[in-house]
Design a protein around this motif. Structure first.
Motif, PDB file in Angstrom:
ATOM      1  N   SER A 155       0.835  -1.185   0.000  1.00 46.29           N
ATOM      2  CA  SER A 155       0.000   0.000   0.000  1.00 46.29           C
ATOM      3  C   SER A 155       0.877   1.244   0.000  1.00 46.29           C
ATOM      4  O   SER A 155       1.889   1.307   0.699  1.00 46.29           O
ATOM      5  N   PHE A 156       0.495   2.209  -0.836  1.00 47.59           N
ATOM      6  CA  PHE A 156       1.210   3.484  -0.863  1.00 47.59           C
ATOM      7  C   PHE A 156       0.280   4.618  -0.440  1.00 47.59           C
ATOM      8  O   PHE A 156       0.547   5.773  -0.718  1.00 47.59           O
ATOM      9  N   GLU A 157      -0.816   4.227   0.236  1.00 44.67           N
ATOM     10  CA  GLU A 157      -1.821   5.215   0.640  1.00 44.67           C
ATOM     11  C   GLU A 157      -1.225   6.331   1.488  1.00 44.67           C
ATOM     12  O   GLU A 157      -1.488   7.503   1.275  1.00 44.67           O
ATOM     13  N   LEU A 171       3.994  11.920   0.724  1.00 43.57           N
ATOM     14  CA  LEU A 171       5.329  12.294   1.215  1.00 43.57           C
ATOM     15  C   LEU A 171       6.434  11.854   0.277  1.00 43.57           C
ATOM     16  O   LEU A 171       7.592  12.216   0.451  1.00 43.57           O
ATOM     17  N   TYR A 172       6.062  11.052  -0.705  1.00 45.31           N
ATOM     18  CA  TYR A 172       7.055  10.357  -1.525  1.00 45.31           C
ATOM     19  C   TYR A 172       8.067  11.319  -2.166  1.00 45.31           C
ATOM     20  O   TYR A 172       9.276  11.102  -2.094  1.00 45.31           O
ATOM     21  N   ASP A 173       7.553  12.417  -2.760  1.00 46.13           N
ATOM     22  CA  ASP A 173       8.466  13.343  -3.439  1.00 46.13           C
ATOM     23  C   ASP A 173       9.381  14.066  -2.456  1.00 46.13           C
ATOM     24  O   ASP A 173      10.507  14.428  -2.813  1.00 46.13           O
ATOM     25  N   LEU A 232       7.292   2.228 -16.047  1.00 48.58           N
ATOM     26  CA  LEU A 232       6.561   1.137 -15.388  1.00 48.58           C
ATOM     27  C   LEU A 232       6.677   1.301 -13.867  1.00 48.58           C
ATOM     28  O   LEU A 232       7.767   1.207 -13.315  1.00 48.58           O
ATOM     29  N   GLY A 233       5.553   1.543 -13.216  1.00 54.42           N
ATOM     30  CA  GLY A 233       5.577   1.840 -11.774  1.00 54.42           C
ATOM     31  C   GLY A 233       6.005   3.286 -11.578  1.00 54.42           C
ATOM     32  O   GLY A 233       6.905   3.585 -10.809  1.00 54.42           O
ATOM     33  N   CYS A 234       5.328   4.187 -12.296  1.00 57.80           N
ATOM     34  CA  CYS A 234       5.773   5.595 -12.360  1.00 57.80           C
ATOM     35  C   CYS A 234       5.596   6.336 -11.044  1.00 57.80           C
ATOM     36  O   CYS A 234       6.168   7.411 -10.851  1.00 57.80           O
ATOM     37  N   GLY A 235       4.778   5.795 -10.135  1.00 51.84           N
ATOM     38  CA  GLY A 235       4.574   6.457  -8.852  1.00 51.84           C
ATOM     39  C   GLY A 235       3.999   7.851  -9.016  1.00 51.84           C
ATOM     40  O   GLY A 235       3.014   8.061  -9.736  1.00 51.84           O
ATOM     41  N   THR A 236       4.636   8.831  -8.384  1.00 55.36           N
ATOM     42  CA  THR A 236       4.137  10.204  -8.413  1.00 55.36           C
ATOM     43  C   THR A 236       4.545  10.945  -9.690  1.00 55.36           C
ATOM     44  O   THR A 236       4.270  12.131  -9.821  1.00 55.36           O
ATOM     45  N   LEU A 294       2.647   4.254 -15.878  1.00 53.08           N
ATOM     46  CA  LEU A 294       1.742   3.172 -15.458  1.00 53.08           C
ATOM     47  C   LEU A 294       2.019   2.844 -13.997  1.00 53.08           C
ATOM     48  O   LEU A 294       3.168   2.668 -13.601  1.00 53.08           O
ATOM     49  N   ASP A 295       0.962   2.778 -13.201  1.00 56.65           N
ATOM     50  CA  ASP A 295       1.130   2.406 -11.789  1.00 56.65           C
ATOM     51  C   ASP A 295      -0.176   1.805 -11.278  1.00 56.65           C
ATOM     52  O   ASP A 295      -1.259   2.148 -11.747  1.00 56.65           O
ATOM     53  N   VAL A 296      -0.051   0.922 -10.296  1.00 61.03           N
ATOM     54  CA  VAL A 296      -1.232   0.255  -9.751  1.00 61.03           C
ATOM     55  C   VAL A 296      -1.864   1.058  -8.608  1.00 61.03           C
ATOM     56  O   VAL A 296      -3.011   0.792  -8.233  1.00 61.03           O
ATOM     57  N   SER A 297      -1.135   2.039  -8.088  1.00 59.37           N
ATOM     58  CA  SER A 297      -1.629   2.754  -6.906  1.00 59.37           C
ATOM     59  C   SER A 297      -2.384   4.031  -7.292  1.00 59.37           C
ATOM     60  O   SER A 297      -1.775   4.984  -7.803  1.00 59.37           O
ATOM     61  N   PRO A 298      -3.697   4.085  -7.022  1.00 56.03           N
ATOM     62  CA  PRO A 298      -4.451   5.307  -7.332  1.00 56.03           C
ATOM     63  C   PRO A 298      -3.916   6.503  -6.544  1.00 56.03           C
ATOM     64  O   PRO A 298      -3.926   7.627  -7.049  1.00 56.03           O
ATOM     65  N   GLN A 330      -2.807   0.514 -13.823  1.00 58.09           N
ATOM     66  CA  GLN A 330      -2.833  -0.916 -14.135  1.00 58.09           C
ATOM     67  C   GLN A 330      -1.778  -1.628 -13.305  1.00 58.09           C
ATOM     68  O   GLN A 330      -0.792  -1.012 -12.874  1.00 58.09           O
ATOM     69  N   ASP A 331      -1.989  -2.926 -13.174  1.00 54.57           N
ATOM     70  CA  ASP A 331      -1.024  -3.777 -12.496  1.00 54.57           C
ATOM     71  C   ASP A 331       0.038  -4.192 -13.518  1.00 54.57           C
ATOM     72  O   ASP A 331      -0.317  -4.673 -14.602  1.00 54.57           O
ATOM     73  N   MET A 332       1.307  -4.008 -13.175  1.00 52.94           N
ATOM     74  CA  MET A 332       2.360  -4.327 -14.149  1.00 52.94           C
ATOM     75  C   MET A 332       2.402  -5.823 -14.486  1.00 52.94           C
ATOM     76  O   MET A 332       2.989  -6.222 -15.483  1.00 52.94           O
ATOM     77  N   ARG A 333       1.788  -6.662 -13.663  1.00 58.50           N
ATOM     78  CA  ARG A 333       1.833  -8.106 -13.916  1.00 58.50           C
ATOM     79  C   ARG A 333       0.882  -8.522 -15.036  1.00 58.50           C
ATOM     80  O   ARG A 333       0.903  -9.666 -15.486  1.00 58.50           O
ATOM     81  N   SER A 354      11.938   1.154 -15.217  1.00 57.16           N
ATOM     82  CA  SER A 354      11.248   0.958 -13.953  1.00 57.16           C
ATOM     83  C   SER A 354      12.223   1.406 -12.871  1.00 57.16           C
ATOM     84  O   SER A 354      13.246   0.771 -12.640  1.00 57.16           O
ATOM     85  N   SER A 355      11.903   2.543 -12.250  1.00 57.98           N
ATOM     86  CA  SER A 355      12.875   3.198 -11.368  1.00 57.98           C
ATOM     87  C   SER A 355      12.539   3.027  -9.891  1.00 57.98           C
ATOM     88  O   SER A 355      11.381   2.804  -9.537  1.00 57.98           O
ATOM     89  N   PHE A 356      13.537   3.183  -9.072  1.00 55.09           N
ATOM     90  CA  PHE A 356      13.395   3.135  -7.600  1.00 55.09           C
ATOM     91  C   PHE A 356      12.784   1.808  -7.138  1.00 55.09           C
ATOM     92  O   PHE A 356      11.773   1.786  -6.462  1.00 55.09           O
ATOM     93  N   ASP A 357      13.435   0.760  -7.535  1.00 54.55           N
ATOM     94  CA  ASP A 357      13.163  -0.622  -7.101  1.00 54.55           C
ATOM     95  C   ASP A 357      11.715  -1.113  -7.189  1.00 54.55           C
ATOM     96  O   ASP A 357      11.299  -1.950  -6.396  1.00 54.55           O
TER      97      ASP A 357
HETATM   98  C1  LIG Z   1       9.207   2.884  -4.726  1.00 53.36           C
HETATM   99  S1  LIG Z   1       7.897   3.436  -5.747  1.00 53.36           S
HETATM  100  C2  LIG Z   1       8.772   4.045  -7.183  1.00 53.36           C
HETATM  101  C3  LIG Z   1       7.970   5.069  -7.957  1.00 53.36           C
HETATM  102  C4  LIG Z   1       8.653   5.672  -9.172  1.00 53.36           C
HETATM  103  N1  LIG Z   1       9.123   4.676 -10.096  1.00 53.36           N
HETATM  104  C5  LIG Z   1       9.797   6.599  -8.813  1.00 53.36           C
HETATM  105  O1  LIG Z   1      10.852   6.472  -9.410  1.00 53.36           O
HETATM  106  O2  LIG Z   1       9.635   7.471  -7.973  1.00 53.36           O
HETATM  107  C6  LIG Z   1       7.250   1.899  -6.314  1.00 53.36           C
HETATM  108  C7  LIG Z   1       6.036   2.045  -7.188  1.00 53.36           C
HETATM  109  O3  LIG Z   1       5.738   0.768  -7.747  1.00 53.36           O
HETATM  110  C8  LIG Z   1       4.339   0.673  -7.828  1.00 53.36           C
HETATM  111  N2  LIG Z   1       3.978  -0.742  -7.923  1.00 53.36           N
HETATM  112  C9  LIG Z   1       4.203  -1.730  -7.023  1.00 53.36           C
HETATM  113  N3  LIG Z   1       3.681  -2.878  -7.455  1.00 53.36           N
HETATM  114  C10 LIG Z   1       3.107  -2.619  -8.661  1.00 53.36           C
HETATM  115  C11 LIG Z   1       2.392  -3.404  -9.609  1.00 53.36           C
HETATM  116  N4  LIG Z   1       2.167  -4.700  -9.404  1.00 53.36           N
HETATM  117  N5  LIG Z   1       1.959  -2.812 -10.741  1.00 53.36           N
HETATM  118  C12 LIG Z   1       2.189  -1.485 -10.978  1.00 53.36           C
HETATM  119  N6  LIG Z   1       2.832  -0.689 -10.095  1.00 53.36           N
HETATM  120  C13 LIG Z   1       3.299  -1.247  -8.960  1.00 53.36           C
HETATM  121  C14 LIG Z   1       3.850   1.321  -6.550  1.00 53.36           C
HETATM  122  O4  LIG Z   1       2.485   1.654  -6.619  1.00 53.36           O
HETATM  123  C15 LIG Z   1       4.791   2.509  -6.445  1.00 53.36           C
HETATM  124  O5  LIG Z   1       4.264   3.647  -7.053  1.00 53.36           O
END
Ligand SMILES: C[S@@+](CC[C@H](N)C(=O)[O-])C[C@H]1O[C@@H](n2cnc3c(N)ncnc32)[C@H](O)[C@@H]1O
Length: 244
Positions: free
Chosen positions: A3-5, A10-12, A44-48, A65-69, A88-91, A104-107
């Motif tokens: 969850s990233f709720e 605070l992420y940025d 992929l997993g763009c976050g904020t 693309l990110d799964v977290s609204p 969307q879910d990256m899977r 796909s950045s930041f792990d």
């Molecule tokens: C640590 S953050 C990195 C965000 C962004 N890439 C950045 O560089 O700031 C991880 C991100 O991966 C997303 N994430 C995790 N599992 C995911 C999935 N199955 N599908 C899509 N996004 C996912 C999370 O919602 C979160 O926004």
């Protein structure tokens, strides 16, 4: 379970300072490694969307693309009509067309629960990256899980608000649980919000094997966005792979 709720808002503040250097790194990778001109890029997993916006400013057509609204809601605050954000879910993601590069950045990929999930995501990425195009991602090293995250706790202060991040790393399962508690102040009263995330370690051997299986050629692995060598104490490994 991820969850990233709580952390979305605070992420940025935590990571924002690192975005410009990461954007430089990506642009360098596209120029050095892609065999085709990069115009359209998937984050992929763009976050904020911090890095997504920087690359859009540099002229790339960006899909985030990110799964977290909650993370996407933060991204949308910048009101950028030139970036396509998709929840969307990256899977199991689907795009309208192909791209010449993806990253796909930041792990983000450490949030995948198993080798099978990583395999599925790489297969989807290969479907959508044109031959000769490039995939860039970073992943946490075992050193980071064992010696930095480990069972350690970290505290961040944001004005009167406070975030406590506690870690629990399982050496047998190679998973790391993050317990995040945000204490948010309003009119002298603190409210506690909790969330939990789980990351998984993937070895270099696993990653290279799955890249090859999915028709990606590993072109380089670095220890930082400065393109320094991967070492024993690198906290992240940065992979650059070419779609074959
Ligand atoms: C640590 S953050 C990195 C965000 C962004 N890439 C950045 O560089 O700031 C991880 C991100 O991966 C997303 N994430 C995790 N599992 C995911 C999935 N199955 N599908 C899509 N996004 C996912 C999370 O919602 C979160 O926004």
């Amino acid at each position: 379970m991820n969850s990233f709720e709580v952390t979305a808002s605070l992420y940025d503040s935590i990571n924002g300072g690192l975005y410009p250097r990461y954007a430089d790194f990506l642009e360098n990778c596209f120029g050095l490694f892609s065999k085709i001109k990069v115009r359209e890029v998937l984050d992929l997993g763009c976050g904020t969307g911090g890095i997504t916006r920087l690359l859009a400013d540099r002229g790339f057509d960006m899909i985030g693309l990110d799964v977290s609204p909650e993370m996407l809601a933060q991204a949308q605050r910048a009101q950028r009509s030139d970036i396509l954000y998709i929840c969307q879910d990256m899977r199991s993601f689907e795009l309208y067309g192909t791209v010449q590069a993806a990253y796909s950045s930041f792990d983000c990929l450490n949030y995948l629960a198993s080798k099978d999930e990583l395999d599925r995501v790489l297969a989807l990425l290969r479907n959508y990256i044109e031959t000769g195009g490039v995939l860039v991602f970073d992943i946490n090293t075992l050193y980071r899980y064992e010696s930095v995250f480990s069972d350690n706790s970290f505290v961040y202060e944001f004005g009167k608000d406070m975030l406590i991040w506690q870690n629990s790393f399982s050496k047998t399962k190679k998973t790391c649980d993050f317990y995040l508690s945000l204490f948010r102040e309003k009119s002298g009263v603190f409210t506690r919000h909790d969330e939990k995330q789980r990351q998984r370690y993937f070895s270099h051997k696993t990653i290279c094997g799955l890249l090859m299986k999915n028709r990606f050629k590993t072109a380089a692995v670095y220890g930082s966005t400065d393109m320094t060598e991967l070492g024993d104490k690198s906290e992240k490994a940065y992979y650059i792979a070419i779609a074959e």
